[in-house]
Design a protein around this motif. Structure first.
Motif, PDB file in Angstrom:
ATOM      1  N   ASP A  48       2.949  68.989  97.556  1.00 61.16           N
ATOM      2  CA  ASP A  48       3.217  67.558  97.731  1.00 61.16           C
ATOM      3  C   ASP A  48       2.986  66.841  96.395  1.00 61.16           C
ATOM      4  O   ASP A  48       2.650  67.475  95.390  1.00 61.16           O
ATOM      5  CB  ASP A  48       2.342  67.018  98.873  1.00 61.16           C
ATOM      6  CG  ASP A  48       2.990  65.852  99.603  1.00 61.16           C
ATOM      7  OD1 ASP A  48       3.569  64.976  98.931  1.00 61.16           O
ATOM      8  OD2 ASP A  48       2.903  65.795 100.843  1.00 61.16           O
ATOM      9  N   ASP A  50      12.039  63.722  98.947  1.00 59.52           N
ATOM     10  CA  ASP A  50      11.377  62.680  99.751  1.00 59.52           C
ATOM     11  C   ASP A  50      11.710  61.277  99.222  1.00 59.52           C
ATOM     12  O   ASP A  50      12.236  61.121  98.123  1.00 59.52           O
ATOM     13  CB  ASP A  50       9.854  62.919  99.700  1.00 59.52           C
ATOM     14  CG  ASP A  50       9.081  62.087 100.715  1.00 59.52           C
ATOM     15  OD1 ASP A  50       9.690  61.578 101.684  1.00 59.52           O
ATOM     16  OD2 ASP A  50       7.845  61.943 100.545  1.00 59.52           O
ATOM     17  N   ARG A  56      14.507  64.091 103.375  1.00 62.48           N
ATOM     18  CA  ARG A  56      14.051  63.223 104.454  1.00 62.48           C
ATOM     19  C   ARG A  56      15.201  62.341 104.926  1.00 62.48           C
ATOM     20  O   ARG A  56      15.495  62.281 106.105  1.00 62.48           O
ATOM     21  CB  ARG A  56      12.859  62.366 104.015  1.00 62.48           C
ATOM     22  CG  ARG A  56      12.199  61.722 105.213  1.00 62.48           C
ATOM     23  CD  ARG A  56      10.873  61.090 104.881  1.00 62.48           C
ATOM     24  NE  ARG A  56      11.025  59.911 104.034  1.00 62.48           N
ATOM     25  CZ  ARG A  56      10.002  59.154 103.655  1.00 62.48           C
ATOM     26  NH1 ARG A  56       8.766  59.450 104.034  1.00 62.48           N
ATOM     27  NH2 ARG A  56      10.190  58.109 102.882  1.00 62.48           N
ATOM     28  N   ASP A  83       7.681  61.550 109.125  1.00 62.15           N
ATOM     29  CA  ASP A  83       6.252  61.371 109.415  1.00 62.15           C
ATOM     30  C   ASP A  83       5.971  61.112 110.892  1.00 62.15           C
ATOM     31  O   ASP A  83       5.652  59.996 111.293  1.00 62.15           O
ATOM     32  CB  ASP A  83       5.694  60.218 108.581  1.00 62.15           C
ATOM     33  CG  ASP A  83       5.844  60.478 107.094  1.00 62.15           C
ATOM     34  OD1 ASP A  83       6.108  61.632 106.714  1.00 62.15           O
ATOM     35  OD2 ASP A  83       5.722  59.517 106.313  1.00 62.15           O
ATOM     36  N   HIS A 134       2.551  70.510 108.624  1.00 57.30           N
ATOM     37  CA  HIS A 134       2.348  69.542 107.536  1.00 57.30           C
ATOM     38  C   HIS A 134       1.515  68.374 108.053  1.00 57.30           C
ATOM     39  O   HIS A 134       1.663  67.970 109.195  1.00 57.30           O
ATOM     40  CB  HIS A 134       3.707  69.042 107.038  1.00 57.30           C
ATOM     41  CG  HIS A 134       3.632  68.061 105.901  1.00 57.30           C
ATOM     42  ND1 HIS A 134       2.825  68.239 104.801  1.00 57.30           N
ATOM     43  CD2 HIS A 134       4.279  66.879 105.690  1.00 57.30           C
ATOM     44  CE1 HIS A 134       2.980  67.213 103.959  1.00 57.30           C
ATOM     45  NE2 HIS A 134       3.854  66.378 104.486  1.00 57.30           N
TER      46      HIS A 134
HETATM   47  O1  MIG Z   1       4.574  57.598 101.325  1.00 56.26           O
HETATM   48  O2  MIG Z   1       4.411  62.661  99.497  1.00 56.26           O
HETATM   49  O3  MIG Z   1       7.339  61.996 104.628  1.00 56.26           O
HETATM   50  O4  MIG Z   1       5.881  64.343 104.189  1.00 56.26           O
HETATM   51  O5  MIG Z   1       3.570  64.129 102.619  1.00 56.26           O
HETATM   52  C1  MIG Z   1       4.380  58.889 101.805  1.00 56.26           C
HETATM   53  C2  MIG Z   1       3.542  62.181 100.478  1.00 56.26           C
HETATM   54  C3  MIG Z   1       5.165  59.860 100.973  1.00 56.26           C
HETATM   55  C4  MIG Z   1       6.148  60.922 102.883  1.00 56.26           C
HETATM   56  C5  MIG Z   1       6.618  62.221 103.444  1.00 56.26           C
HETATM   57  C6  MIG Z   1       5.444  63.123 103.676  1.00 56.26           C
HETATM   58  C7  MIG Z   1       4.708  63.335 102.380  1.00 56.26           C
HETATM   59  C8  MIG Z   1       4.268  61.990 101.809  1.00 56.26           C
HETATM   60  N1  MIG Z   1       5.437  61.122 101.634  1.00 56.26           N
END
Ligand code: MIG
Length: 661
Positions: free
Chosen positions: A196, A308, A405, A421, A479
């Motif tokens: 991440d 993401d 995403r 999420d 996750h």
């Molecule tokens: O604002 O990278 O959906 O899977 O762990 C959160 C941190 C940003 C959102 C993703 C999530 C990820 C997280 N990201």
């Protein structure tokens, strides 16, 4: 398939080999344009069911709610929401008259499906769209016509059918290595380990955390390789505004970022790195440039990524903060000492993902400059296309794992999606079942939810129930969010019960991968509502908590806390498969309603009458899965196995008929 054009649609490239438009009106319902607004109205019969819309909240039957296609970073998948991360504007009305509609408009689209009036389907958007109309024998027929029209789905590398462990919060080399060691110590299969945002230096895309990973990242990747682990780093959409940061400097110099109305100054939003600019993925050169940046990781042998924040998410923007600053000053200057609390909260909240910002920046496209809100839903799609196109150069002839995403129909040719999420909630188990068939309809075959739940604290029983569904989803990833309870299988005393599920998954991989390839090759669904196959069965039409998987399996998972069994509807005779501590029993069941025991520490599912499912031997990594010896599930005589080499871009698919010996 018929196509109708209204106004001047932007070319989304959702449909491949586009066809000539038909003049006049859609043969069904009433469509109209008033003040540049397009509306479509159709009077539904009481028994009509509406399927589709891909990643959305609520049931398999979409009727009774209003949905909005507007890609949103929405971490609360509550049933009152109207939009999640993706826009999948394809729906099928199934009833006396069965037809499909694809609203190919990449901005804001509203679908009122019997919400305002229970008998009315009402769709509206700006009058610059292509509308595709499908007629067919039944839902599956229409789906396959649609899927042919949008082109073959992306085929993920076979290793991505392995179990993936993820958690937002792994930071150091040791954090990652410890996860692997724990899996090894507990003898739990695993193939993927997710990285991440903390692996980056200051959340800057295509960099590595200097303290942890520079300069010996190769060594780290090789350590993982020697443990048969693929690392899966995340890439975010926004690029940090920072002098001497190569991605920022190059993009700025070449005008690769989205611009303000003057078409000259960069739009400045804010995400994890703080103030950030947005690569203009709708510009061919910018898209090409960004994709090639993945080389900073592929050069180490990285072969898997997730994209993401590509709705694009905006925590705030420079402009929003300027406004908020004024509002806060006014608020503080208020000498009555009275707190307009709700207004204050709303002012603060309103800087996030704001429509004002989405109307503030522009893309430099082949069709000229276009304001972002008109093409909003194409952003994540083109970020993923950017990577896919680059992988063809960076990793020629090899498949790269890629899922995103945000998406729009068309992106399914370039990658999969995960469903964002969710939370560690029981209700989100049902949500998975509701989303899977709709995602498949839209072409997204490589998909799955965050198992265990992303937000909030999980419990071991919830994780087990999540995994009992995840055993069957192509993407099987645990996750969780930073700050929540740790939920790797070994965090719980039930670790071996949890491991048992993952082991069964690996034994099922030859079958699951085969059904996945079949669904792609034949433009069919891997996940089906019962009603899709049993269209004349009035009860099957009402079932929202069971799914058909491929052509052989039906699942009826437990989605409520403390339940040790449930009622299950069998539209035809089936074998009930009970897996417990490595041993499997199979019991024939008649069609109809049953109460089926489903204790926490078992895996229970069904194989349709006359069908066969091959189970391979145990393996701890996908590369070691095989069908050298087979334990057969079901009472059929043959199974048609699709397989390929699992890794080449245009791998030939071989079809073998396996016979029960
Ligand atoms: O604002 O990278 O959906 O899977 O762990 C959160 C941190 C940003 C959102 C993703 C999530 C990820 C997280 N990201």
């Amino acid at each position: 398939m018929e196509k109708y054009v209204y106004g001047k649609p932007f070319d989304t490239q959702a449909i491949i080999n586009d066809i000539e438009a038909v003049p006049g009106q859609v043969p069904i319902g009433i469509s109209a344009i008033i003040d540049h607004k397009f509306t479509f109205d159709y009077m539904m019969k009481p028994d009509d069911i509406v399927y589709g819309l891909g990643e959305q909240v609520r049931g398999i039957n979409k009727r009774g709610w209003e949905y909005i296609s507007w890609a949103t970073d929405e971490p609360h998948h509550h049933e009152d929401k109207r939009s999640l991360y993706s826009a999948h504007n394809f729906l099928i009305i199934s009833g006396e008259k069965t037809f499909g509609l694809f609203i190919d408009y990449p901005g804001y689209v509203k679908f009122d499906i019997g919400y305002t009036r229970s008998d009315l389907l009402h769709i509206e958007c700006e009058a610059d769209l292509k509308l595709y109309y499908f007629e067919g024998e039944d839902v599956l027929d229409i789906v396959s016509q649609f899927r042919k029209a949008i082109g073959k789905s992306y085929i993920a590398p076979k290793f991505s059918f392995g179990y993936g462990q993820s958690r937002w919060g792994y930071k150091t080399k040791d954090d990652f290595k410890n996860v692997v060691k724990q899996f090894e110590n507990h003898d739990i299969p695993i193939d993927l380990l997710y990285m991440d945002i903390d692996y980056m230096q200051e959340y800057e895309d295509f960099t590595l955390n200097e303290k942890e990973f520079e300069p010996d990242f190769s060594e780290f990747v090789n350590w993982m390789k020697s443990h048969k682990i693929h690392l899966v780093p995340i890439i975010d959409a926004g690029i940090k505004v920072k002098d001497n940061y190569f991605a920022y400097e190059e993009g700025k110099k070449n005008n690769y970022f989205c611009k303000l109305k003057d078409h000259k100054s960069d739009f400045i939003g804010a995400v994890w790195p703080g103030y950030s600019v947005l690569p203009d993925f709708l510009n061919d050169e910018a898209r090409n440039w960004f994709g090639l940046k993945y080389e900073n990781l592929t050069k180490y042998g990285i072969d898997a990524f997730w994209n993401d924040m590509n709705e694009p998410a905006l925590f705030y923007s420079k402009y929003g903060i300027e406004r908020l600053n004024k509002q806060l000053k006014q608020f503080l200057a208020n000498d009555k000492n009275e707190v307009p609390y709700f207004k204050l909260c709303m002012d603060v909240e309103s800087v996030k993902n704001s429509m004002d910002d989405y109307c503030r920046f522009y893309h430099n496209t082949k069709e000229g400059w276009i304001r972002h809100d008109k093409v909003h839903n194409l952003y994540g799609y083109n970020m993923t296309k950017s990577a896919y196109e680059a992988f063809e150069k960076l990793r020629p002839n090899k498949r790269t794992l890629m899922f995103s995403r945000s998406s729009y129909i068309g992106m399914h040719r370039y990658g999969g999606i995960w469903t964002g999420d969710n939370k560690s909630w029981w209700s989100h188990l049902d949500l998975v079942l509701h989303q899977l068939p709709a995602l498949n309809m839209a072409g997204f075959l490589y998909t799955g939810p965050d198992l265990g739940g992303f937000g909030e604290d999980t419990t071991p029983d919830l994780l087990q129930r999540f995994l009992q569904i995840g055993v069957f989803t192509p993407l099987m990833r645990n996750h969780s969010a930073i700050g929540t309870r740790e939920q790797e299988p070994y965090q719980f005393e039930q670790v071996q019960e949890i491991a048992q599920l993952i082991r069964l998954r690996y034994r099922l991989i030859p079958y699951l991968y085969s059904e996945y390839l079949k669904a792609i090759e034949n433009d069919t669904l891997m996940f089906k509502a019962l009603a899709f196959d049993f269209k004349d069965d009035p009860i099957a039409k009402t079932i929202e908590d069971q799914l058909l998987i491929g052509n052989e399996i039906m699942i009826a998972p437990i989605t409520t806390q403390n339940a040790t069994g449930r009622t299950v509807y069998l539209p035809e005779p089936m074998l009930c498969i009970v897996c417990k501590k490595g041993s499997i029993t199979q019991t024939v069941m008649k069609a109809g309603w049953h109460y089926v025991q489903y204790p926490l520490n078992e895996l229970v599912f069904f194989v349709r009458a006359g069908k066969l499912v091959p189970l391979g031997p145990n393996a701890n990594h996908v590369q070691d899965t095989n069908l050298d010896s087979i334990e057969w599930l079901g009472n059929g005589t043959t199974y048609e196995l699709y397989s390929d080499d699992g890794i080449s871009e245009n791998a030939e698919i071989s079809i073998t008929t396996l016979k029960r010996s």
